[in-house]
Motif scaffolding. Structure first.
Motif, PDB file in Angstrom:
ATOM      1  N   PRO A   1       1.821  19.336  -7.653  1.00 53.52           N
ATOM      2  CA  PRO A   1       1.041  18.267  -7.034  1.00 53.52           C
ATOM      3  C   PRO A   1       0.777  18.841  -5.596  1.00 53.52           C
ATOM      4  N   SER A   2      -0.447  18.445  -4.925  1.00 48.90           N
ATOM      5  CA  SER A   2      -0.632  18.973  -3.756  1.00 48.90           C
ATOM      6  C   SER A   2      -1.213  17.682  -2.917  1.00 48.90           C
ATOM      7  N   LEU A   3      -0.765  17.653  -1.608  1.00 54.47           N
ATOM      8  CA  LEU A   3      -1.350  16.475  -0.694  1.00 54.47           C
ATOM      9  C   LEU A   3      -2.864  16.444  -0.540  1.00 54.47           C
ATOM     10  N   LEU A   4      -3.715  15.562  -0.879  1.00 54.68           N
ATOM     11  CA  LEU A   4      -4.982  15.582  -0.636  1.00 54.68           C
ATOM     12  C   LEU A   4      -5.678  14.975   0.656  1.00 54.68           C
ATOM     13  N   ARG A   5      -5.000  13.822   0.826  1.00 53.28           N
ATOM     14  CA  ARG A   5      -5.326  13.143   2.494  1.00 53.28           C
ATOM     15  C   ARG A   5      -3.975  12.249   2.848  1.00 53.28           C
ATOM     16  N   SER A   6      -3.848  12.297   4.083  1.00 52.90           N
ATOM     17  CA  SER A   6      -2.838  11.503   4.685  1.00 52.90           C
ATOM     18  C   SER A   6      -3.700  10.594   5.519  1.00 52.90           C
ATOM     19  N   LEU A   7      -3.418   9.045   5.367  1.00 56.86           N
ATOM     20  CA  LEU A   7      -4.048   8.051   5.967  1.00 56.86           C
ATOM     21  C   LEU A   7      -3.110   7.387   6.806  1.00 56.86           C
ATOM     22  N   PRO A   8      -3.466   7.059   8.134  1.00 52.19           N
ATOM     23  CA  PRO A   8      -2.321   6.311   8.912  1.00 52.19           C
ATOM     24  C   PRO A   8      -2.562   4.790   9.181  1.00 52.19           C
ATOM     25  N   HIS A   9      -1.479   4.396   9.317  1.00 57.00           N
ATOM     26  CA  HIS A   9      -1.351   2.818   9.926  1.00 57.00           C
ATOM     27  C   HIS A   9      -0.454   2.984  11.148  1.00 57.00           C
ATOM     28  N   ASN A  10      -0.138   1.622  11.607  1.00 58.16           N
ATOM     29  CA  ASN A  10       0.595   1.738  12.781  1.00 58.16           C
ATOM     30  C   ASN A  10       1.899   1.053  12.538  1.00 58.16           C
ATOM     31  N   GLU A  11       2.402   0.833  11.379  1.00 59.34           N
ATOM     32  CA  GLU A  11       3.733   0.462  10.911  1.00 59.34           C
ATOM     33  C   GLU A  11       3.885   0.628   9.508  1.00 59.34           C
ATOM     34  N   ASP A  12       4.774   0.125   8.998  1.00 60.48           N
ATOM     35  CA  ASP A  12       5.236   0.415   7.357  1.00 60.48           C
ATOM     36  C   ASP A  12       4.057   0.150   6.473  1.00 60.48           C
TER      37      ASP A  12
END
Length: 88
Positions: free
Chosen positions: A49-60
């Protein structure tokens, strides 16, 4: 009862509890949402498996869901937001 056998993949980039996962409609990607404030989209067409994208939030991140047509990903967070992401 069968124990399901060995795991076919392990996704270890999150740094806190994983709260939600969802497969893409075509079955080639997996989205995971975590208490580390991120949604990660994993590609597992290859053997590892490979990381494709990481998308941010400000909390959990509490929930993730792919749209039926596979074009969008929705994520819900403890920061009182629902974000809609374009998967292209």
């Amino acid at each position: 009862m069968d124990d399901g056998g060995p795991a076919i993949g392990s996704f270890t980039e999150h740094t806190s509890i994983v709260n939600s996962i969802d497969f893409s409609p075509d079955g080639t990607e997996l989205a995971s949402g975590s208490d580390d404030n991120t949604v990660i989209i994993w590609n597992f067409q290859n053997k590892s498996p490979s990381l494709l994208r990481s998308l941010p939030h400000n909390e959990d991140v509490r929930s993730v869901k792919c749209s039926p047509n596979g074009k969008y990903l929705a994520s819900g967070s403890a920061d009182y937001t629902v974000k809609l992401w374009n998967r292209d």
